[in-house]
Design a protein around this motif. Structure first.
Motif, short mmCIF file in Angstrom:
data_model
loop_
_atom_site.label_atom_id
_atom_site.label_comp_id
_atom_site.label_asym_id
_atom_site.label_seq_id
_atom_site.Cartn_x
_atom_site.Cartn_y
_atom_site.Cartn_z
N LEU A 14 2.47 17.10 3.01
CA LEU A 14 3.24 17.00 1.76
C LEU A 14 4.14 15.77 1.78
CD1 LEU A 14 4.80 19.94 -0.14
CD2 LEU A 14 6.10 17.86 0.14
N VAL A 15 4.90 15.61 2.86
CA VAL A 15 5.83 14.47 2.96
C VAL A 15 5.06 13.15 3.01
CG1 VAL A 15 7.60 13.37 4.37
CG2 VAL A 15 7.62 15.85 4.05
N ALA A 16 3.98 13.14 3.81
CA ALA A 16 3.21 11.90 3.96
C ALA A 16 2.56 11.48 2.66
CB ALA A 16 2.15 12.08 5.05
N GLN A 17 2.06 12.44 1.88
CA GLN A 17 1.41 12.08 0.62
C GLN A 17 2.40 11.62 -0.43
OE1 GLN A 17 -1.72 11.65 0.14
NE2 GLN A 17 -1.50 11.11 -2.02
N LEU A 18 3.64 12.14 -0.38
CA LEU A 18 4.66 11.62 -1.29
C LEU A 18 4.87 10.13 -1.07
CD1 LEU A 18 7.43 14.38 -1.38
CD2 LEU A 18 6.02 13.60 -3.30
N VAL A 19 4.86 9.73 0.21
CA VAL A 19 5.00 8.31 0.53
C VAL A 19 3.71 7.55 0.24
CG1 VAL A 19 5.49 6.65 2.37
CG2 VAL A 19 6.73 8.82 2.29
N ASP A 20 2.58 8.11 0.70
CA ASP A 20 1.30 7.43 0.56
C ASP A 20 0.89 7.31 -0.90
OD1 ASP A 20 -1.37 6.91 2.53
OD2 ASP A 20 -1.79 7.31 0.44
N GLY A 21 1.05 8.39 -1.67
CA GLY A 21 0.66 8.35 -3.07
C GLY A 21 1.51 7.42 -3.89
N GLY A 22 2.79 7.25 -3.48
CA GLY A 22 3.67 6.37 -4.22
C GLY A 22 3.59 4.92 -3.79
N LEU A 23 3.31 4.69 -2.49
CA LEU A 23 3.33 3.33 -1.95
C LEU A 23 1.99 2.88 -1.40
CD1 LEU A 23 6.75 3.48 -0.07
CD2 LEU A 23 6.30 2.65 -2.37
N GLY A 24 1.01 3.80 -1.35
CA GLY A 24 -0.33 3.42 -0.93
C GLY A 24 -0.57 3.45 0.56
N MET A 25 0.38 3.87 1.36
CA MET A 25 0.19 3.91 2.80
C MET A 25 1.13 4.93 3.42
SD MET A 25 2.09 0.33 3.83
CE MET A 25 1.58 -0.53 2.35
#
Length: 299
Positions: A14-25
């Motif tokens: 959940l936390v990683a996808q918040l970052v990845d989905g918003g910033l691409g990585m």
């Protein structure tokens, strides 16, 4: 599989996808770090990360598409090349040893790209013009390979897209998310063909990562379109610097205060990049009034 480990995977996804989905990585990096910390073999870690990335990439693509963040010509080129690179990376990881970490030269080069993006975002000088595709296929090949081996699809593809393609930052992120789904599918085919046992061991944790990531993907895609382009570029650049600096520091026996100091400096640089250069106020031009019309001579 221990329920606590699966619950941790859900939270990490959940936390990683918040970052990845918003910033691409960030998703693959966080997933790989979590699973490696549990003592799993590199092939199992990579198979779990690829399985989760297929789900989160698909959900994220749908969300990014909903908000207009996908440039399909770029996404298709990037994803097709990424699928080939992911399949090759899965084969290499199953057949060869010592592929679990990025090379210092590649990490240093991508760190420099991230620093250049952060400077571009700080200055607010974003490129404009027709979209360029010259490096899209090579970027997808390299990103797919490293994504299958070490979970670094985003840190490779997004900075390069932003640096050379002239895409809007939100469309670079959305196109990379769409390409990630294809790259993850190629990697899964490779693991199924060359290391099928790794998929069986990895499935419980992969499902946990996928559930957490799928929950966060729509929110992250929505946020991508709400952040100003210059600030999004600066943040992506600083995140790329942090992730590739981590890869460079892995082989060095630095004391933790030195490492913490480096990341504090990065945090300060990120805050400065978000603030942007100080704009001097433009002096006001005094209003000029027309000369009064003289009254006609009295008769």
């Amino acid at each position: 599989m221990i329920p606590v480990a699966v619950a941790s995977a859900v939270a990490a996804g959940l936390v990683a996808q918040l970052v990845d989905g918003g910033l691409g990585m960030g998703f693959g990096t966080v997933a790989t770090a979590l699973l490696t910390g549990l003592g799993l073999a590199p092939a199992v870690v990579a198979a779990a990360a690829a399985s989760a990335a297929l789900v989160t990439g698909t959900v994220g693509t749908a969300a990014h598409l909903r908000f207009g963040n996908v440039h399909w010509p770029t996404a298709i080129r990037l994803g097709a090349a990424g699928a080939a690179g992911g399949f090759t990376g899965a084969w290499a990881l199953a057949a060869l040893a010592g592929l679990g970490t990025a090379t210092p030269i590649a990490s240093a080069a991508l760190l420099a790209v991230g620093a250049a993006l952060a400077w571009r975002g700080y200055r607010g000088t974003l490129p404009a013009g027709p979209v360029r595709h010259a490096l899209t296929v090579p970027t997808g090949l390299v990103g797919g390979f490293t994504g299958a081996v070490a979970g670094t699809w985003g840190p490779v593809t997004v900075p390069v897209l932003l640096a050379v393609s002239r895409l809007e930052p939100r469309k670079a992120v959305g196109s990379a998310a769409a390409g990630q789904a294809l790259a993850a599918a190629g990697a899964l085919l490779g693991f199924w063909a060359f290391a099928p046992q790794s998929l069986q061991v990895a499935m419980p944790l992969a499902e946990g990562l996928a559930v957490g990531g799928a929950l966060a993907a729509p929110v992250a895609a929505w946020l991508t379109g709400r952040v100003p382009a210059a600030k999004l570029t600066a943040t992506i650049g600083m995140l790329a610097v942090a992730l590739h600096l981590r890869a460079l520091l892995t082989g060095l026996a630095l004391p933790w205060p030195a490492v913490a100091g480096l990341y504090l400096v990065l945090a300060a640089a990120w805050a400065l990049a978000l603030a942007g250069p100080r704009r001097r106020p433009v002096p006001a031009i005094p209003e000029q009034r027309a000369a009064p019309v003289e009254a006609e001579a009295q008769q």
